[in-house]
Design an enzyme around this catalytic site. Sequence first.
Site, PDB file in Angstrom:
ATOM      1  N   GLU A   6      -2.099   5.138   4.659  1.00  0.00           N
ATOM      2  CA  GLU A   6      -2.816   5.920   5.671  1.00  0.00           C
ATOM      3  C   GLU A   6      -3.108   4.976   6.832  1.00  0.00           C
ATOM      4  O   GLU A   6      -3.675   3.901   6.612  1.00  0.00           O
ATOM      5  CB  GLU A   6      -4.131   6.447   5.109  1.00  0.00           C
ATOM      6  N   ARG A 221      -3.966  -0.971 -10.561  1.00  0.00           N
ATOM      7  CA  ARG A 221      -4.493  -1.375  -9.246  1.00  0.00           C
ATOM      8  C   ARG A 221      -4.888  -2.848  -9.297  1.00  0.00           C
ATOM      9  O   ARG A 221      -5.369  -3.342 -10.317  1.00  0.00           O
ATOM     10  CB  ARG A 221      -5.721  -0.505  -8.953  1.00  0.00           C
ATOM     11  N   LYS A 231     -10.598  -0.620   2.095  1.00  0.00           N
ATOM     12  CA  LYS A 231     -10.382  -0.532   3.544  1.00  0.00           C
ATOM     13  C   LYS A 231     -11.682  -0.218   4.271  1.00  0.00           C
ATOM     14  O   LYS A 231     -11.965  -0.782   5.328  1.00  0.00           O
ATOM     15  CB  LYS A 231      -9.351   0.561   3.847  1.00  0.00           C
TER      16      LYS A 231
END
Length: 413
Positions: A6, A221, A231
């Site tokens: 994103e 992860r 983020k």
Amino acid sequence: TRFPPEPNGILHIGHAKAINFNFGYAKANGGVCFLRYDDTNPEKEEEKYFTAIREMVEWLGYQPYAVTHASDYFDQLYSWALELIRRGQAYVCHQKVEEIKGHNPPPSPWRDRPVEESLLLFEDMRKGKFGEGEATLRMKLVMEDGKMDPVAYRVKFTPHHRTGDKWCIYPTYDYTHCLCDSIEHITHSLCTKEFQARRSSYFWLCNALDVYCPVQWEYGRLNLLYTVVSKRKIIRLVETGAVRTALRRRGFPPEAINNFCARVGAVGQVLEACVREVLNEQAPRAMAVLEPLKVTITNFPTPETIDVLVPDFPADESRGSHKVPFQPIVYIEETDFREELDKGYKRLAPGQPVGLRHAGYVIAVQNVIKNASGRVMELEVTCTKSEVAEKPKAFIHWVSEPLPCEVRLYERL
């Protein structure tokens, strides 16, 4: 494969692992990897992130086969949304965001509205006749984590950096991601473990539209001690001036980061994950408490027992349910109550109500009863129906008319 970031933040070492996996797996198998920007949320996207992401991919030594955007496919995605409605697999809903969040939200009263009506309302959404939050397009499916009917489109009156004012409805991740993978003929959709619960919606949507369905693989992860891998938090640190250096600026060679990602590997807790997957399919759920704390509901709504229906398999309620008696006295876990309300604690405390899972009631502490040594022995609470109570921060499990049982707790050696 594809790397689908994103464009709304700064990449961190967790993204380095994702870049390595996607570009490295394609390269090792003689394949190609797309860099596809997931630009479906125009409120948070900025040009500087698009540029920085591409630079970082290339700094790590990878060249995308093609650079694409989810917005490249907005017209096709919209056409497929209309087709999904025509097939009776999607509907326009007017429940508010707050109503469909959390555990066990009420089913939509608009789920069975006629196809023609949803088509007209979806067109009204596209023409800007609904305000933000007044209408969504939802898909008719239950996801692996029990979430029902995920949203496919929502209204946002925000211009898009690439499509301008053409759209005031934007597709969600759950709707967009698998269909973009299908359009680009991705064979392996690689993602981290937290997207495992969305695997069911990924396959369901491709199959509901009869389009090519890639395979989704999850990997562990990357988390490091003393390192921020969020983020949202990184942006805050940068914007407040607390941090301006990063791995690249501090002289970390890209080869070192690539080698580190390769050594970390794809393996998460594979054995435990396999066990969990099988038990999820085979073991019916039951509610139990290991350290019971007595709770007396002082305003119980009826002198009689209420039979509560609890699904045996929360992810697939069609597989049956069992009745649990709900009475004025229930037992909860001792650890689900605290006398002092700490920051971040979401369960029961004075001044902080909780919901009782599956019961349809929210309880609030009125009185704490202790023994001579000061240990909490019982709580007196009041209950309110979930529909009229303010939404609690958490739902806890409980038992009433409990049966004694043997529980074996295993830890690591």
